[in-house]
Design a protein around this motif. Structure first.
Motif, PDB file in Angstrom:
ATOM      1  N   VAL A  48       0.833  -1.210   0.000  1.00 47.16           N
ATOM      2  CA  VAL A  48       0.000   0.000   0.000  1.00 47.16           C
ATOM      3  C   VAL A  48       0.866   1.258   0.000  1.00 47.16           C
ATOM      4  O   VAL A  48       0.644   2.185  -0.757  1.00 47.16           O
ATOM      5  CB  VAL A  48      -0.945   0.011   1.226  1.00 47.16           C
ATOM      6  N   SER A  49       1.848   1.280   0.909  1.00 42.90           N
ATOM      7  CA  SER A  49       2.755   2.425   0.887  1.00 42.90           C
ATOM      8  C   SER A  49       4.142   2.027   1.390  1.00 42.90           C
ATOM      9  O   SER A  49       4.309   0.991   2.059  1.00 42.90           O
ATOM     10  CB  SER A  49       2.187   3.608   1.673  1.00 42.90           C
ATOM     11  N   ARG A 339       2.412   0.869 -11.398  1.00 41.43           N
ATOM     12  CA  ARG A 339       2.068   2.263 -11.742  1.00 41.43           C
ATOM     13  C   ARG A 339       2.268   3.169 -10.531  1.00 41.43           C
ATOM     14  O   ARG A 339       2.501   4.364 -10.627  1.00 41.43           O
ATOM     15  CB  ARG A 339       0.612   2.358 -12.210  1.00 41.43           C
ATOM     16  N   LYS A 340       2.150   2.552  -9.339  1.00 40.56           N
ATOM     17  CA  LYS A 340       2.278   3.349  -8.116  1.00 40.56           C
ATOM     18  C   LYS A 340       3.710   3.329  -7.572  1.00 40.56           C
ATOM     19  O   LYS A 340       4.177   4.307  -6.992  1.00 40.56           O
ATOM     20  CB  LYS A 340       1.301   2.777  -7.077  1.00 40.56           C
ATOM     21  N   PHE A 341       4.390   2.207  -7.758  1.00 40.83           N
ATOM     22  CA  PHE A 341       5.755   2.077  -7.228  1.00 40.83           C
ATOM     23  C   PHE A 341       6.714   1.813  -8.389  1.00 40.83           C
ATOM     24  O   PHE A 341       6.588   0.794  -9.069  1.00 40.83           O
ATOM     25  CB  PHE A 341       5.829   0.934  -6.211  1.00 40.83           C
ATOM     26  N   SER A 347      13.521  -1.984  -6.717  1.00 39.72           N
ATOM     27  CA  SER A 347      14.582  -2.992  -6.699  1.00 39.72           C
ATOM     28  C   SER A 347      15.854  -2.412  -6.077  1.00 39.72           C
ATOM     29  O   SER A 347      16.646  -3.132  -5.480  1.00 39.72           O
ATOM     30  CB  SER A 347      14.821  -3.588  -8.080  1.00 39.72           C
ATOM     31  N   GLU A 348      16.016  -1.090  -6.154  1.00 34.94           N
ATOM     32  CA  GLU A 348      17.192  -0.472  -5.536  1.00 34.94           C
ATOM     33  C   GLU A 348      17.118  -0.532  -4.006  1.00 34.94           C
ATOM     34  O   GLU A 348      18.110  -0.805  -3.335  1.00 34.94           O
ATOM     35  CB  GLU A 348      17.264   0.984  -5.991  1.00 34.94           C
ATOM     36  N   ILE A 349      15.932  -0.290  -3.451  1.00 31.55           N
ATOM     37  CA  ILE A 349      15.843  -0.251  -1.980  1.00 31.55           C
ATOM     38  C   ILE A 349      15.339  -1.567  -1.374  1.00 31.55           C
ATOM     39  O   ILE A 349      15.186  -1.690  -0.158  1.00 31.55           O
ATOM     40  CB  ILE A 349      14.951   0.915  -1.483  1.00 31.55           C
TER      41      ILE A 349
END
Ligand code: ATP
Ligand code: MG
Length: 365
Positions: A48-49, A339-341, A347-349
């Motif tokens: 979600v976030s 679309r949101k992330f 993949s970096e974090i």
């Protein structure tokens, strides 16, 4: 699923399920704050976030939050920037002030265990029980024995974290143990069966969590005071650099500092990698010394944490320890809306988010 609650005796499991409001996972690391919010059903979770922000140096030392206001401001920022809706959070503890033990007790009823747990725990906890928060979970039963996982944390450490979270306007619903949040993240994403024995390794800035897991059962855990910042420190001191310069070199930012030769960097990195490998090997040896089960062999290491992003570290550890090392994917079985992330950012974090994902799971599973 390991569902320990270190946030005080009155805060047992029931409190989370009273209200059906969302609860986010908040990982307060010594170098950065990570936040994850999930929703969905226990076997079908959605992201979600997501939030991530670095902390200034020396705000958290040896697990202790020194600058409460700074940390709470960063928590606030992470919440605002990620648009998290949850008022309540699950956060975790790790390091020296957390004691985890697998103990074997005679078979007994739930009530008998509840009544006698303090007495049993006393010999395994090197602190006065009056000064710690303790929780336990039955992890296995046979006809004449009960396996119990106990975890305890110094109460002043718990109060310190609570304060920072409350100052940020959030309610700490549960205080968990980082190494088990990592395990819960792994269990959900990988659904391991009993034949799979892996070592979960979370390399943070100052702490490395090691958890040897068979199927969905933790066999042995150890938190070690070594991590990514040790690489930076050594580069900084040996090459006479500023912290920022050393950090940039470590992260492989090319031309970070003029006049620093590649050949000077490599042996310094290698020395610290050697220490990390030795500590992992020592953990394997400790485990072997405490178990009668000689047939259980660790098949691979799954690494996570920002420290695991060091170029070549996974391959180097694999060669030194003679065991496959793979990167743990904390979103492997979680639905993520691309679309949101942004997939590249995610993949970096990804390595840094493993503990926060596991903490967030406590709010939904
Ligand atoms: N690309 C990279 N290459 C090498 N190291 C990196 C990279 N990115 C981040 N790191 C290191 O990862 C570490 C931070 O990782 P992480 O966010 O998992 O730690 P933390 O949770 O803040 O700390 P801890 O859990 O030890 O309290 C830092 O030492 C940082 O320098
Ligand atoms: Mg961490």
């Amino acid at each position: 699923m390991i569902s320990l609650v270190l946030s005080g005796k009155g805060a047992k499991k029931k409190m989370l399920f009273g209200k059906k409001k969302s609860v986010a996972g908040l990982d307060i690391g010594s170098s950065s704050v990570k936040m994850v919010e999930l929703d969905g059903k226990p076997n079908s979770l959605n992201l979600v976030s997501l939030g991530f922000e670095n902390l200034p140096d020396d705000t958290i030392i040896d697990g202790q939050i020194m600058e409460l206001n700074t940390v709470s401001d960063v928590i606030k920022n992470v919440c605002v920037n990620s648009g998290v809706s949850a008022d309540r959070v699950v956060t975790g503890v790790s390091g020296h002030s957390v004691i985890v033990k697998n103990i074997l007790l005679p078979a007994m009823s739930t009530d008998e265990l509840e009544e006698s747990i303090d007495w049993h725990a006393e010999e395994h906890i090197p602190y006065d029980l009056a000064d710690v928060n303790l929780d336990y979970q039955v992890t296995g039963n046979t006809q004449d024995s009960t396996n119990v996982l106990i975890a305890a944390c110094k109460r002043d450490r718990i109060d310190n974290i609570r304060q920072a979270v409350q100052l940020a306007g959030k309610e700490p619903a549960i205080i968990d143990v980082d190494t088990f949040a990592l395990q819960n993240c792994y269990e959900y994403n990988y659904q391991p069966d009993d034949s799979q024995v892996v070592t979960l390794l979370n390399i943070g800035a100052s702490t490395m969590n090691v958890n040897i897991v068979k199927g969905m059962r933790s066999l042995f855990t150890r938190d070690i005071t070594v991590g990514g910042s040790q690489f930076t420190d050594v580069l900084q001191r040996s090459l006479g650099l500023s912290y920022q310069q050393a950090e940039a070199i470590k992260r492989g930012v090319s031309q970070a500092v003029e006049g620093v030769e590649e050949t000077a960097i490599e042996p310094l990195i290698s020395n610290v990698t050697e220490i990390v490998a030795m500590e992992i090997q020592k953990t394997f040896d400790f485990y072997r010394a405490t178990t009668e089960d000689t047939s259980t062999v660790v098949q691979k290491i799954l690494i996570s944490g920002g420290g695991s992003k060091l170029q070549g570290l996974a391959a180097d550890l694999s060669a030194r320890l003679d065991i496959p090392v793979e990167v743990l994917d904390p979103f492997r079985s979680i639905k993520v809306d691309s679309r949101k992330f942004d997939p590249d950012y995610l993949s970096e974090i990804m390595p840094e988010m493993a503990v926060a994902v596991g903490l967030a799971m406590r709010g939904v599973i």
